[in-house]
Scaffold this active site. Structure first.
Site, PDB file in Angstrom:
ATOM      1  N   ASP A  49       0.910  -1.309   0.161  1.00 29.34           N
ATOM      2  CA  ASP A  49       0.003  -0.057   0.054  1.00 29.34           C
ATOM      3  C   ASP A  49       0.865   1.166   0.048  1.00 29.34           C
ATOM      4  O   ASP A  49       1.371   1.598   1.117  1.00 29.34           O
ATOM      5  CB  ASP A  49      -0.950   0.141   1.132  1.00 29.34           C
ATOM      6  CG  ASP A  49      -1.689   1.056   1.179  1.00 29.34           C
ATOM      7  OD1 ASP A  49      -2.787   1.224   0.411  1.00 29.34           O
ATOM      8  OD2 ASP A  49      -1.666   2.082   2.067  1.00 29.34           O
ATOM      9  N   TYR A  54       3.325   9.557  -0.402  1.00 23.51           N
ATOM     10  CA  TYR A  54       4.512   8.939   0.649  1.00 23.51           C
ATOM     11  C   TYR A  54       5.894   8.792  -0.249  1.00 23.51           C
ATOM     12  O   TYR A  54       6.859   8.695   0.592  1.00 23.51           O
ATOM     13  CB  TYR A  54       4.261   7.321   0.624  1.00 23.51           C
ATOM     14  CG  TYR A  54       2.835   7.010   1.166  1.00 23.51           C
ATOM     15  CD1 TYR A  54       1.929   8.055   1.897  1.00 23.51           C
ATOM     16  CD2 TYR A  54       2.211   5.563   1.294  1.00 23.51           C
ATOM     17  CE1 TYR A  54       0.846   7.601   2.470  1.00 23.51           C
ATOM     18  CE2 TYR A  54       1.153   5.376   1.823  1.00 23.51           C
ATOM     19  CZ  TYR A  54       0.459   6.455   2.657  1.00 23.51           C
ATOM     20  OH  TYR A  54      -0.660   5.965   3.118  1.00 23.51           O
ATOM     21  N   LYS A  79      -2.301   5.905  -4.519  1.00 24.31           N
ATOM     22  CA  LYS A  79      -3.667   7.122  -4.411  1.00 24.31           C
ATOM     23  C   LYS A  79      -3.542   8.452  -4.820  1.00 24.31           C
ATOM     24  O   LYS A  79      -2.253   8.958  -4.976  1.00 24.31           O
ATOM     25  CB  LYS A  79      -3.756   7.215  -2.719  1.00 24.31           C
ATOM     26  CG  LYS A  79      -3.650   5.736  -2.093  1.00 24.31           C
ATOM     27  CD  LYS A  79      -3.960   5.951  -0.561  1.00 24.31           C
ATOM     28  CE  LYS A  79      -3.528   4.714   0.272  1.00 24.31           C
ATOM     29  NZ  LYS A  79      -2.281   4.698   0.779  1.00 24.31           N
ATOM     30  N   HIS A 112      -7.343   9.541  -1.831  1.00 20.43           N
ATOM     31  CA  HIS A 112      -6.810   9.538  -0.597  1.00 20.43           C
ATOM     32  C   HIS A 112      -7.527  10.067   0.628  1.00 20.43           C
ATOM     33  O   HIS A 112      -7.471   9.586   1.664  1.00 20.43           O
ATOM     34  CB  HIS A 112      -5.176  10.158  -0.709  1.00 20.43           C
ATOM     35  CG  HIS A 112      -4.389   9.866   0.382  1.00 20.43           C
ATOM     36  ND1 HIS A 112      -3.034   9.465   0.131  1.00 20.43           N
ATOM     37  CD2 HIS A 112      -4.474   9.182   1.778  1.00 20.43           C
ATOM     38  CE1 HIS A 112      -2.263   9.181   1.112  1.00 20.43           C
ATOM     39  NE2 HIS A 112      -3.247   8.968   2.031  1.00 20.43           N
ATOM     40  N   ARG A 251       9.828  -7.543  12.599  1.00 21.14           N
ATOM     41  CA  ARG A 251       8.510  -7.007  12.607  1.00 21.14           C
ATOM     42  C   ARG A 251       7.760  -7.324  11.405  1.00 21.14           C
ATOM     43  O   ARG A 251       6.403  -7.576  11.556  1.00 21.14           O
ATOM     44  CB  ARG A 251       8.352  -5.396  12.982  1.00 21.14           C
ATOM     45  CG  ARG A 251       8.783  -5.506  14.469  1.00 21.14           C
ATOM     46  CD  ARG A 251       9.122  -3.829  14.732  1.00 21.14           C
ATOM     47  NE  ARG A 251       9.239  -3.433  15.993  1.00 21.14           N
ATOM     48  CZ  ARG A 251       9.536  -2.186  16.342  1.00 21.14           C
ATOM     49  NH1 ARG A 251       9.475  -1.271  15.455  1.00 21.14           N
ATOM     50  NH2 ARG A 251       9.689  -1.864  17.598  1.00 21.14           N
TER      51      ARG A 251
HETATM   52  N1  LIG Z   1      -5.131   6.392   3.676  1.00 19.70           N
HETATM   53  C1  LIG Z   1      -4.463   7.125   4.593  1.00 19.70           C
HETATM   54  O1  LIG Z   1      -4.939   8.144   5.122  1.00 19.70           O
HETATM   55  C2  LIG Z   1      -3.495   6.484   5.500  1.00 19.70           C
HETATM   56  C3  LIG Z   1      -3.257   6.898   6.698  1.00 19.70           C
HETATM   57  C4  LIG Z   1      -2.241   6.299   7.689  1.00 19.70           C
HETATM   58  C5  LIG Z   1      -1.678   5.004   7.159  1.00 19.70           C
HETATM   59  N2  LIG Z   1      -2.186   4.405   5.860  1.00 19.70           N
HETATM   60  C6  LIG Z   1      -1.451   3.099   5.358  1.00 19.70           C
HETATM   61  O2  LIG Z   1      -1.662   2.175   6.556  1.00 19.70           O
HETATM   62  C7  LIG Z   1      -0.361   1.631   6.829  1.00 19.70           C
HETATM   63  C8  LIG Z   1      -0.104   1.361   8.285  1.00 19.70           C
HETATM   64  O3  LIG Z   1      -0.464   2.472   9.054  1.00 19.70           O
HETATM   65  P1  LIG Z   1       0.912   3.519   9.958  1.00 19.70           P
HETATM   66  O4  LIG Z   1       2.083   3.396   9.084  1.00 19.70           O
HETATM   67  O5  LIG Z   1      -0.097   4.664  10.252  1.00 19.70           O
HETATM   68  O6  LIG Z   1       0.796   2.312  11.149  1.00 19.70           O
HETATM   69  P2  LIG Z   1       0.794   1.044  11.935  1.00 19.70           P
HETATM   70  O7  LIG Z   1       1.072   0.140  11.061  1.00 19.70           O
HETATM   71  O8  LIG Z   1      -0.143   0.978  12.862  1.00 19.70           O
HETATM   72  O9  LIG Z   1       2.130   1.159  12.800  1.00 19.70           O
HETATM   73  C9  LIG Z   1       3.467   1.479  12.300  1.00 19.70           C
HETATM   74  C10 LIG Z   1       4.576   1.718  13.491  1.00 19.70           C
HETATM   75  O10 LIG Z   1       4.445   0.420  14.306  1.00 19.70           O
HETATM   76  C11 LIG Z   1       5.530  -0.046  14.355  1.00 19.70           C
HETATM   77  N3  LIG Z   1       5.681  -1.381  14.488  1.00 19.70           N
HETATM   78  C12 LIG Z   1       5.553  -2.169  13.241  1.00 19.70           C
HETATM   79  N4  LIG Z   1       5.653  -3.591  13.733  1.00 19.70           N
HETATM   80  C13 LIG Z   1       5.486  -3.673  15.063  1.00 19.70           C
HETATM   81  C14 LIG Z   1       5.809  -4.629  15.875  1.00 19.70           C
HETATM   82  N5  LIG Z   1       5.627  -5.814  15.398  1.00 19.70           N
HETATM   83  N6  LIG Z   1       6.031  -4.171  17.192  1.00 19.70           N
HETATM   84  C15 LIG Z   1       6.039  -2.970  17.450  1.00 19.70           C
HETATM   85  N7  LIG Z   1       6.026  -1.861  16.711  1.00 19.70           N
HETATM   86  C16 LIG Z   1       5.813  -2.152  15.573  1.00 19.70           C
HETATM   87  C17 LIG Z   1       6.395   0.667  13.190  1.00 19.70           C
HETATM   88  O11 LIG Z   1       7.752   0.593  13.557  1.00 19.70           O
HETATM   89  P3  LIG Z   1       8.962   0.486  12.431  1.00 19.70           P
HETATM   90  O12 LIG Z   1       8.496   0.707  11.265  1.00 19.70           O
HETATM   91  O13 LIG Z   1      10.115   1.150  12.866  1.00 19.70           O
HETATM   92  O14 LIG Z   1       9.243  -1.036  12.417  1.00 19.70           O
HETATM   93  C18 LIG Z   1       5.551   1.688  13.104  1.00 19.70           C
HETATM   94  O15 LIG Z   1       6.332   2.751  14.076  1.00 19.70           O
HETATM   95  C19 LIG Z   1       0.477   2.851   6.230  1.00 19.70           C
HETATM   96  O16 LIG Z   1       1.951   2.487   6.181  1.00 19.70           O
HETATM   97  C20 LIG Z   1      -0.100   3.342   5.034  1.00 19.70           C
HETATM   98  O17 LIG Z   1       0.234   2.384   3.795  1.00 19.70           O
HETATM   99  C21 LIG Z   1      -3.054   4.979   4.888  1.00 19.70           C
END
Ligand SMILES: NC(=O)c1ccc[n+]([C@@H]2O[C@H](COP(=O)([O-])OP(=O)(O)OC[C@H]3O[C@@H](n4cnc5c(N)ncnc54)[C@H](OP(=O)(O)O)[C@@H]3O)[C@@H](O)[C@H]2O)c1
Length: 288
Positions: A49, A54, A79, A112, A251
């Site tokens: 994704d 990004y 997006k 988006h 992770r």
């Molecule tokens: N459409 C939108 O508006 C929107 C908004 C936000 C996100 N997204 C999408 O959704 C994806 C995921 O959301 P997100 O990046 O906001 O947050 P997330 O996946 O909930 O959390 C990512 C964070 O958690 C840490 N992490 C990952 N695996 C872990 C584990 N097993 N144990 C402990 N910590 C862990 C990562 O650290 P490290 O990377 O340092 O390992 C990073 O700091 C995004 O990357 C994006 O593709 C879309």
């Protein structure tokens, strides 16, 4: 719930399939994205994704292509940026994503956020509908759409279909929103499920802000899994398409290692918090 594994797919309203587990790359620096996306594909993920904003579409696509898996098994999302939600910019955006990634087609293209006003949103939707007709994109959807935005789009699609025929208004396959136990979004989920629109769960790990929550810690001990694995499993059992992000190899593996256990009904219930606590932005409530 049918038994899932790392290669499981759902069929979208478009008729195309989507791998149930996605790999998020928000805030993944471009110079890291190629390595981590390649690693994710080698681990078993088939779905990445990304997004124009990004700034890593090019390296993410390079990573998945280098992993040695046939293109037909890979799934790449991008997006239309929040500031480009209008017909002309959205059209240009799709072409730019194709150019940057070198892909012949993009599997899923989303708006988006529901910005740009009604005419901007419907204009961007028309651009995505045309991109499908032109073979540039396979499936389309939205992100951060609240129920009122979804109603607006549904009415628009219905009006076009009445004049031009079924499918001519575009097929809504996905709504990507923040979803986790502290933001379960009953209204949006119900709207989408009723219409077969799949929900992609962003920030499924709550950006690692709740790993010490007592319910999570106790479930983690009970199932001998990490809090992150409990969260990904919750998302899968809710029927969502979770998009956990990590730049850490261990992770990336951990977050995909969630198919050897199942949370029982009581434990799923325990994770119902009824809180409305976004950890990211929340355009679902925007009213422009
Ligand atoms: N459409 C939108 O508006 C929107 C908004 C936000 C996100 N997204 C999408 O959704 C994806 C995921 O959301 P997100 O990046 O906001 O947050 P997330 O996946 O909930 O959390 C990512 C964070 O958690 C840490 N992490 C990952 N695996 C872990 C584990 N097993 N144990 C402990 N910590 C862990 C990562 O650290 P490290 O990377 O340092 O390992 C990073 O700091 C995004 O990357 C994006 O593709 C879309």
């Amino acid at each position: 719930m049918a038994k899932l594994d790392v290669w499981s797919k759902y069929r979208m309203n478009s008729g195309h399939e989507i791998p149930v587990l996605g790999f998020g790359v928000y805030q993944t620096p471009a110079n890291v994205a190629e390595d981590v996306t390649q690693y994710a594909i080698k681990t078993g993920y088939r779905h990445v994704d990304s997004a124009t904003v990004y700034r890593n579409e090019s390296s993410s696509a390079a990573g998945i292509l280098r992993a040695g898996v046939p293109r037909s098994e890979l799934f790449f999302t991008s997006k239309v940026p929040p500031r480009s939600v209008n017909y002309k910019d959205a059209k240009a955006c799709v072409d730019e994503s194709l150019r940057k990634t070198g892909l012949d087609y993009i599997d899923l293209y989303l708006i988006h956020a529901p910005y740009g006003g009604k005419s901007g949103r419907l204009g961007a939707w028309k651009a995505l509908t045309e991109a499908v007709e032109e073979g540039k994109v396979k499936s389309i959807g939205v992100s951060n759409y609240g129920v009122h935005h979804l109603d607006e789009l549904e009415e628009h699609i219905k009006n076009i279909e009445e004049k031009e025929g079924t499918g001519k208004g575009g097929v809504l396959s996905i709504n990507q929103v923040e979803l986790h136990p502290w933001l379960a979004r009953g209204d949006i989920v119900q709207w989408c499920e009723k219409r077969g629109v799949l929900l992609e769960a962003y920030s499924p790990l709550v950006r690692a802000q709740r790993m010490n929550d007592s319910r999570l810690v106790s479930l983690s001990k009970k199932y001998n899994k990490t809090p992150a694995q409990i969260l990904v499993r919750w998302s899968l059992q809710m029927g969502f398409v979770p998009l956990p992000k990590s730049i850490t190899h261990s992770r990336i593996e951990e977050n995909a290692n969630v198919y050897d256990f199942e949370l029982n009904a009581e434990d799923m219930k325990q994770l119902e918090t009824s809180e409305y606590s976004p950890c990211a932005w929340d355009p679902t409530t925007s009213r422009d």
